[in-house]
Design an enzyme around this catalytic site. Structure first.
Site, PDB file in Angstrom:
ATOM      1  N   HIS A 101       0.920  -1.299  -0.027  1.00  0.00           N
ATOM      2  CA  HIS A 101      -0.091   0.050  -0.090  1.00  0.00           C
ATOM      3  C   HIS A 101       0.923   1.322  -0.087  1.00  0.00           C
ATOM      4  O   HIS A 101       2.029   1.224   0.660  1.00  0.00           O
ATOM      5  CB  HIS A 101      -0.924   0.007   1.325  1.00  0.00           C
ATOM      6  CG  HIS A 101      -1.766   1.015   1.456  1.00  0.00           C
ATOM      7  ND1 HIS A 101      -1.835   2.217   1.708  1.00  0.00           N
ATOM      8  CD2 HIS A 101      -3.261   0.845   1.395  1.00  0.00           C
ATOM      9  CE1 HIS A 101      -3.034   2.733   1.913  1.00  0.00           C
ATOM     10  NE2 HIS A 101      -3.725   2.106   1.553  1.00  0.00           N
ATOM     11  N   ASP A 126       2.256  -4.898   8.125  1.00  0.00           N
ATOM     12  CA  ASP A 126       1.291  -4.328   8.224  1.00  0.00           C
ATOM     13  C   ASP A 126      -0.183  -5.389   8.215  1.00  0.00           C
ATOM     14  O   ASP A 126      -0.085  -5.932   7.234  1.00  0.00           O
ATOM     15  CB  ASP A 126       1.305  -3.411   6.902  1.00  0.00           C
ATOM     16  CG  ASP A 126      -0.188  -2.755   6.391  1.00  0.00           C
ATOM     17  OD1 ASP A 126      -1.087  -3.053   7.286  1.00  0.00           O
ATOM     18  OD2 ASP A 126      -0.132  -2.088   5.460  1.00  0.00           O
ATOM     19  N   GLN A 134      -4.990  -5.279   6.548  1.00  0.00           N
ATOM     20  CA  GLN A 134      -5.975  -6.360   5.646  1.00  0.00           C
ATOM     21  C   GLN A 134      -5.980  -7.402   6.172  1.00  0.00           C
ATOM     22  O   GLN A 134      -7.078  -8.174   5.894  1.00  0.00           O
ATOM     23  CB  GLN A 134      -5.329  -6.037   4.191  1.00  0.00           C
ATOM     24  CG  GLN A 134      -6.307  -6.160   3.133  1.00  0.00           C
ATOM     25  CD  GLN A 134      -7.364  -5.212   3.117  1.00  0.00           C
ATOM     26  OE1 GLN A 134      -8.630  -5.474   3.056  1.00  0.00           O
ATOM     27  NE2 GLN A 134      -6.999  -3.902   3.224  1.00  0.00           N
ATOM     28  N   LYS A 175     -11.215  -1.251   9.781  1.00  0.00           N
ATOM     29  CA  LYS A 175     -11.447  -2.261   8.931  1.00  0.00           C
ATOM     30  C   LYS A 175     -11.834  -3.494   9.819  1.00  0.00           C
ATOM     31  O   LYS A 175     -11.928  -4.631   9.332  1.00  0.00           O
ATOM     32  CB  LYS A 175     -10.127  -2.767   8.236  1.00  0.00           C
ATOM     33  CG  LYS A 175      -9.696  -1.419   7.191  1.00  0.00           C
ATOM     34  CD  LYS A 175      -8.706  -1.846   6.614  1.00  0.00           C
ATOM     35  CE  LYS A 175      -8.357  -0.545   5.467  1.00  0.00           C
ATOM     36  NZ  LYS A 175      -7.038  -0.565   4.847  1.00  0.00           N
ATOM     37  N   CYS A 188      -4.427   2.627  -3.772  1.00  0.00           N
ATOM     38  CA  CYS A 188      -3.136   2.869  -3.027  1.00  0.00           C
ATOM     39  C   CYS A 188      -2.036   2.064  -3.323  1.00  0.00           C
ATOM     40  O   CYS A 188      -1.388   1.658  -2.819  1.00  0.00           O
ATOM     41  CB  CYS A 188      -3.527   3.204  -1.532  1.00  0.00           C
ATOM     42  SG  CYS A 188      -4.762   4.399  -1.148  1.00  0.00           S
TER      43      CYS A 188
HETATM   44  C1  LIG Z   1      -6.375   0.567   4.666  1.00  0.00           C
HETATM   45  C2  LIG Z   1      -4.731   0.163   4.631  1.00  0.00           C
HETATM   46  C3  LIG Z   1      -3.848   0.872   5.142  1.00  0.00           C
HETATM   47  C4  LIG Z   1      -4.063   2.318   5.707  1.00  0.00           C
HETATM   48  O1  LIG Z   1      -4.776   2.167   6.885  1.00  0.00           O
HETATM   49  P1  LIG Z   1      -5.497   3.677   7.388  1.00  0.00           P
HETATM   50  O2  LIG Z   1      -6.355   3.194   8.530  1.00  0.00           O
HETATM   51  O3  LIG Z   1      -5.632   4.594   6.072  1.00  0.00           O
HETATM   52  O4  LIG Z   1      -4.169   4.248   7.898  1.00  0.00           O
HETATM   53  C5  LIG Z   1      -2.337   0.513   5.183  1.00  0.00           C
HETATM   54  N1  LIG Z   1      -2.102  -0.659   4.508  1.00  0.00           N
HETATM   55  C6  LIG Z   1      -3.117  -1.801   4.119  1.00  0.00           C
HETATM   56  C7  LIG Z   1      -2.671  -2.989   3.591  1.00  0.00           C
HETATM   57  C8  LIG Z   1      -4.535  -1.141   4.191  1.00  0.00           C
HETATM   58  O5  LIG Z   1      -5.252  -2.080   3.630  1.00  0.00           O
END
Ligand SMILES: *Cc1c(COP(=O)(O)O)cnc(C)c1O
Length: 404
Positions: A121, A198, A201, A224, A362
């Site tokens: 992302h 990260d 997701q 999320k 993104c």
């Molecule tokens: C949504 C997402 C982000 C960003 O999350 P924010 O809540 O906008 O800070 C970063 N990495 C992944 C894989 C995402 O799906």
């Protein structure tokens, strides 16, 4: 097995109509919907005990502090962190990543190497580029294959004694592929590099165990995960959090302040300058409680069924191409129909009450890899149903007739 019909009653928004049609919400990878218990929790905070935390002797402040710290413990237990103060409450995944990228500026030197994956992302690419600019470190990329997998042999070759940090998402938001983070963490540790995962997701579908993973940092966003926007978590191993400098200066993160010298507060407050999103943090805890009451095994099994069902139906549509065909996937499908711009499909689906995401998600480097401007992305949650997928397929056929 999970009963989606019953579960839908927990989400008042699923009752609404869009352009006169019942809402079909397939944009869960961008943000999830909010169950009534979480909405109630937010209302309860502002109605009954809204106050600033940690500093007050009065009752409201103490109630708010207790609830906020209880939420931290709920988050700690969910991710199985060893200590509550290894959980830093942030404004979201992006904030957590920037905190670490900025902190590493003081630990990284010229010519050190940072590895990221090709599936990232933008929030996982840009902070590292900024760190490299600041320090003279070098950014290396784990390439991806046509089917959306990371080329792990290249990753192993990239690792060396100069590698200081490895960064990868647990699940790719653009394709839904689950990455082999266990292998990445183990190999990175062999050369002494720290690993930040990260989980934005992954966490809606998988319950990660940070101790079992032995990961150094793990970040996620509440929105999320059935929680509110603007709040998230950063897990950091205690030894790393001690070593890193604070991200922001301000109230709450200090022990003593004089104009000659300020000493910093202990963990987690060192990383929590200023008044936090108190209500959001408490609601994040309520959202995790809700998701655990549904059960992540149930969620995973049910969503896998939805994914398989949608895959089969989509594959039967002529000229439709799905990107990222791994067996290890969460319930996300990115696709295009030959000759049609993804935006046009998204706009027609919206008129039919169906919310999907279109564009580069993104993750422009992935789109560049496939030489496409973007995709249509349908992402399913445990409150979606096969009936909704049937309506979605019908709508897609209609869109295709109109646009071709
Ligand atoms: C949504 C997402 C982000 C960003 O999350 P924010 O809540 O906008 O800070 C970063 N990495 C992944 C894989 C995402 O799906």
């Amino acid at each position: 097995m999970l009963n989606a019909k019953e579960i839908r009653k927990d989400f008042p928004i699923l009752e609404r109509k869009v352009h006169g049609k019942p809402l079909i919400y397939f944009d869960n990878a961008a943000t999830s919907q909010t169950p009534q218990v979480v909405i109630d929790c937010i209302v309860d905070y502002y109605q009954n005990y809204n106050a600033n935390i940690h500093r007050g002797v009065h009752t409201l402040s103490q109630e708010a502090t207790d609830k906020y710290e209880e939420a931290r413990i709920t988050i700690q237990k969910h991710f199985n962190a060893a200590k509550p103060y290894e959980i830093i409450l942030t404004s979201g995944t992006t904030h957590g990543i920037n905190m670490i990228a900025s902190g590493f500026a003081s630990l990284i030197q010229k010519d050190d190497e940072i590895i990221v994956s090709a599936l990232e992302h933008h929030s996982n690419i840009v902070p590292w580029q900024m760190l490299c600019e600041k320090t003279g470190a070098v950014l290396k990329v784990i390439p991806m294959t046509e089917s959306g997998q990371l080329e792990m042999s290249v990753f192993h070759d990239l690792l060396n004694s100069k590698t200081k940090l490895v960064f990868c998402n647990h699940v790719s938001n653009a394709l839904g592929i689950i990455n082999p983070i266990e292998e990445i963490i183990e190999a990175a540790h062999k050369v002494g590099a720290a690993v930040l995962i990260d989980g934005a997701q992954a966490t809606p579908h998988i319950k990660p165990d940070v101790q079992e993973l032995d990961v150094d940092f793990y970040v996620a966003s509440a929105h999320k995960l059935c929680g509110p926007t603007g709040v998230g978590m950063l897990y950091g191993k205690e030894e790393w959090l001690q070593k890193l400098p604070p991200y922001q200066g301000g109230g709450e993160m200090i022990e003593t302040v004089t104009f000659e010298k300020t000493t910093y507060a202990g963990l987690p407050h060192k990383f929590e300058a200023g008044t936090p999103n108190i209500c959001g943090g408490i609601a994040f805890g309520a959202a995790l409680d809700y998701m655990n009451s549904v059960g992540f095994e149930n969620i995973h099994a049910y969503e896998a069924e939805l994914l398989a069902y949608a895959n089969e139906k989509l594959n039967a549509i002529d000229d439709l191409k799905i990107y990222g065909d791994s067996l290890e996937k969460t319930s996300v499908i990115s696709f295009n129909i030959k000759g049609i711009h993804p935006y046009d499909i998204g706009a027609i689906l919206d008129k039919l009450g169906i919310a999907v995401r279109t564009g580069h998600h993104c993750a422009q480097p992935i789109m560049d890899f496939y030489k496409i401007p973007g995709t249509v992305r349908a992402s399913f949650s445990f409150y979606n149903t096969k009936e909704e997928i049937d309506l979605f397929i019908e709508a897609l056929q209609k869109a295709k007739m109109m646009l071709l």
